[in-house]
Design an enzyme around this catalytic site. Structure first.
Site, PDB file in Angstrom:
ATOM      1  N   GLU A 164       9.383  14.572  17.539  1.00 14.38           N
ATOM      2  CA  GLU A 164       9.142  14.397  16.301  1.00 14.38           C
ATOM      3  C   GLU A 164       8.432  14.916  15.232  1.00 14.38           C
ATOM      4  O   GLU A 164       7.641  15.061  14.774  1.00 14.38           O
ATOM      5  CB  GLU A 164       9.447  13.525  15.265  1.00 14.38           C
ATOM      6  CG  GLU A 164       9.831  13.190  13.922  1.00 14.38           C
ATOM      7  CD  GLU A 164       9.427  11.727  13.084  1.00 14.38           C
ATOM      8  OE1 GLU A 164      10.143  11.236  12.909  1.00 14.38           O
ATOM      9  OE2 GLU A 164       8.387  10.941  13.691  1.00 14.38           O
ATOM     10  N   GLU A 219      10.129   0.449  10.989  1.00 11.26           N
ATOM     11  CA  GLU A 219      10.348   1.232  10.532  1.00 11.26           C
ATOM     12  C   GLU A 219       9.703   2.350  11.278  1.00 11.26           C
ATOM     13  O   GLU A 219       9.735   3.433  10.945  1.00 11.26           O
ATOM     14  CB  GLU A 219      11.683   1.327   9.719  1.00 11.26           C
ATOM     15  CG  GLU A 219      12.338   2.142   9.846  1.00 11.26           C
ATOM     16  CD  GLU A 219      12.630   3.275   9.104  1.00 11.26           C
ATOM     17  OE1 GLU A 219      12.104   4.628  10.275  1.00 11.26           O
ATOM     18  OE2 GLU A 219      12.069   3.795   7.835  1.00 11.26           O
ATOM     19  N   CYS A 265      12.967  10.431   8.841  1.00 10.71           N
ATOM     20  CA  CYS A 265      12.932   9.843  10.170  1.00 10.71           C
ATOM     21  C   CYS A 265      14.080   9.706  11.595  1.00 10.71           C
ATOM     22  O   CYS A 265      13.626   9.862  12.054  1.00 10.71           O
ATOM     23  CB  CYS A 265      12.313   8.502  10.037  1.00 10.71           C
ATOM     24  SG  CYS A 265      13.409   7.591   9.001  1.00 10.71           S
ATOM     25  N   LYS A 297       0.965  -1.600   0.236  1.00 10.57           N
ATOM     26  CA  LYS A 297      -0.138   0.282  -0.082  1.00 10.57           C
ATOM     27  C   LYS A 297       0.917   1.473  -0.345  1.00 10.57           C
ATOM     28  O   LYS A 297       1.359   1.914   0.366  1.00 10.57           O
ATOM     29  CB  LYS A 297      -0.828  -0.386   0.897  1.00 10.57           C
ATOM     30  CG  LYS A 297      -1.945   1.133   0.782  1.00 10.57           C
ATOM     31  CD  LYS A 297      -2.588   1.626   2.299  1.00 10.57           C
ATOM     32  CE  LYS A 297      -2.066   2.443   2.877  1.00 10.57           C
ATOM     33  NZ  LYS A 297      -2.028   3.818   2.461  1.00 10.57           N
TER      34      LYS A 297
END
Length: 536
Positions: free
Chosen positions: A434, A303, A337, A227
């Site tokens: 983040e 991850e 990230c 996806k």
């Protein structure tokens, strides 16, 4: 060698054309003086991409098909917020169709039964085709994500090619062992493909993450339902049309575009999916783990997010550290990230580093990502843009010093001026969360014990950077930091061979390198009695 080439390409791509920007407006909330910014690049008429969008349907069982519901959704140009194309909106029924195709291809098709060398040749042909279509794929990637075209064309698509060739090389080198046992037995292990892999990729590096996922899965003989992120489906569908030419059998790789609740969740809880792999936010990773556990307890590779410390010691080469810290944070519009988003600088060199970091941010070229020399394009979408701006306001309100940036650039699209905060404290949200945007937070530390304690005081553990000329200092930090990757006197040095993944809430398992093969293999022990063996 490839890692060094990647690092040097990045340096050339993002430093060679930067220049001082022209005069801009007054500072955000009056807290900083006037600085030199140019909005011209951001507000001029966008460059028209030299590619047609031809592939917008789901890819199931080797064919492009409409969604079962007939629904579509728009994918948007981050430069303007305007529609690029309408893409098929997959849902649970489409996931069922794709999983059925993948299951049939695994149980009855030729792929897992194929000679491993033949699988290798198909992956090599796919890599060749992607390399041949480099410019078209890079154009779609830039149009859909807003990242600089030079980054997509010269760095990311070539890395996709390199990674697929790397895993093509592994396809016929996967094997078990013969193990001595106590007693007259022949014991061997078989490394078998796990089955149907469900994979979900993010929007910040769409095709690169596509290759990180499918490369090891296909090399091991699995079939895949992947996806895409709803924001960035175009490059994966373009590659899908190359699969038949590469010789990939029908049903081996199926690609669905759609949204998390209506397509991602059905994939995660599907009882015929044997394994999941996801790259994205930590909160979504938690939800995926829950769905996997509540269905058939399928294994999950994650991850996830990060808040990586970038540590500048008192003996560091300051000019190099400033440039690398700038790159570590602002690369890909800060949407990375492993971004070095907590810049810890020793108190003895803090003031010098801060002034040079601010000057470098002011030189950063922000504008249309298709324009040569652009270092920073727009953020991915309105949601991410407003999230970043809220964090900037939070930094100001919590008492950090806004040295530069902090504002929208231009009137159109999702551009943000490169932002630098000083006097940041560990308990501020900008030092904990983040942000995923062009916001650099610079903190001061006293000694190694101080910075180790503070760097590890995070729910994340994805990566870190260490800048020092003392090998003992480097060794102390690399072993003390609880992260999956430590870059010493460099940052974001990636290679197909180097494993990548995190500690703590940054995820489970590793991507890339030999380690990732383990994610897609089952180990079976086979024990056979021996009669009158000549030896044991």
């Amino acid at each position: 060698m490839a890692a060094r080439v990647f690092a040097s390409r990045l340096s050339r791509s993002f430093t060679s054309s930067s220049h001082l920007l022209s005069r801009g407006s007054k500072s955000y909330l009056g807290r900083i003086a006037a600085y030199q910014y140019s909005t011209a690049a951001a507000i001029e008429e966008p460059i028209k991409p030299a590619v047609n969008v031809e592939h917008t349907k789901l890819f199931i069982n080797g064919q492009f098909v409409d969604a079962a519901s007939g629904k579509t959704f728009p994918t948007l140009d981050p430069r303007t917020g305007e529609v690029i194309a309408h893409v098929a909106e997959g849902d649970a029924e489409d996931i069922n169709r794709a999983v059925a195709a993948a299951r049939k291809a695994f149980d009855d098709g030729p792929w897992p039964k194929m000679n491993a060398y033949e699988r290798s040749k198909i992956l090599l042909r796919l890599a060749d085709l992607i390399e041949k279509h480099n410019d078209q794929i890079a154009t779609l990637e830039t149009w859909d994500t807003g990242k600089p075209y030079e980054q997509a064309a010269k760095i990311e698509v070539p890395m996709v090619v390199r990674l697929l060739r790397y895993y093509a090389g592994w396809a016929d080198k996967i094997h078990g062992m013969t193990i001595p046992a106590d007693g007259p037995y022949h014991v061997q292990t078989l490394h078998e493909p796990i089955g149907v892999a469900g994979q979900i990729i993010p929007w910040n590096f769409p095709l690169l993450m596509f290759s990180w996922k499918i490369g090891p899965a296909l090399a091991c003989g699995n079939t895949v339902v992947l996806k895409t992120a709803e924001q960035t489906p175009l490059s994966a569908f373009y590659v899908a049309h190359l699969l038949q030419e590469a010789g990939l059998p029908e049903g081996v790789l199926n690609i669905i575009s759609g949204f998390g609740p209506t397509a991602g969740a059905p994939l995660c809880c599907h009882m015929d999916v044997d394994k999941l792999a996801f790259t994205g936010s930590t909160d979504t990773g938690k939800a995926i783990l829950s769905l996997a556990a509540k269905s058939n307890l399928k294994p999950v590779t994650l991850e996830l997010g990060g808040k990586s410390p970038f540590i500048v010691c008192e003996d560091a080469d300051i000019d190099t550290a400033v440039e690398q810290a700038h790159f570590a944070l602002f690369f890909n519009q800060g949407q990375c990230c492993c971004a070095g988003s907590r810049t810890y600088v020793h108190e003895k060199v803090y003031d010098e580093f801060l002034e040079k970091a601010k000057a470098r941010a002011l030189k950063r070229t922000v504008g249309d990502p298709f324009k040569s020399g652009t270092e920073q394009g727009p953020q991915i979408d309105s949601k991410q843009f407003h999230k970043i701006m809220n964090y900037i306001r939070s930094g100001i309100d919590s008492g950090a010093t806004l040295e530069t940036g902090g504002e929208r650039l231009g009137e159109r699209g999702y551009y943000i001026k490169p932002t630098v905060f000083s006097n940041v404290k560990d308990d501020m949200l900008i030092a904990q969360d983040e942000i995923f945007g062009p916001v650099q937070s610079i903190l001061k530390f006293k000694d190694l014990d101080d910075v180790i304690r503070r760097a590890n005081n995070s729910r994340y553990g994805l990566a870190a950077g260490v800048f020092t000329q003392n090998i003992d200092t480097a060794n102390t930090l690399t072993r003390a930091l609880r992260v999956g990757t430590v870059w010493v006197n460099c940052f974001d040095t990636f290679d197909a061979t180097i494993p990548f993944g995190g500690y703590k809430m940054s995820g489970h398992g590793r991507e890339k390198g030999e380690y990732s093969l383990k994610n897609y293999l089952q180990v079976k022990a086979v024990v056979t009695p021996l009669k009158n063996p000549a030896w044991l």
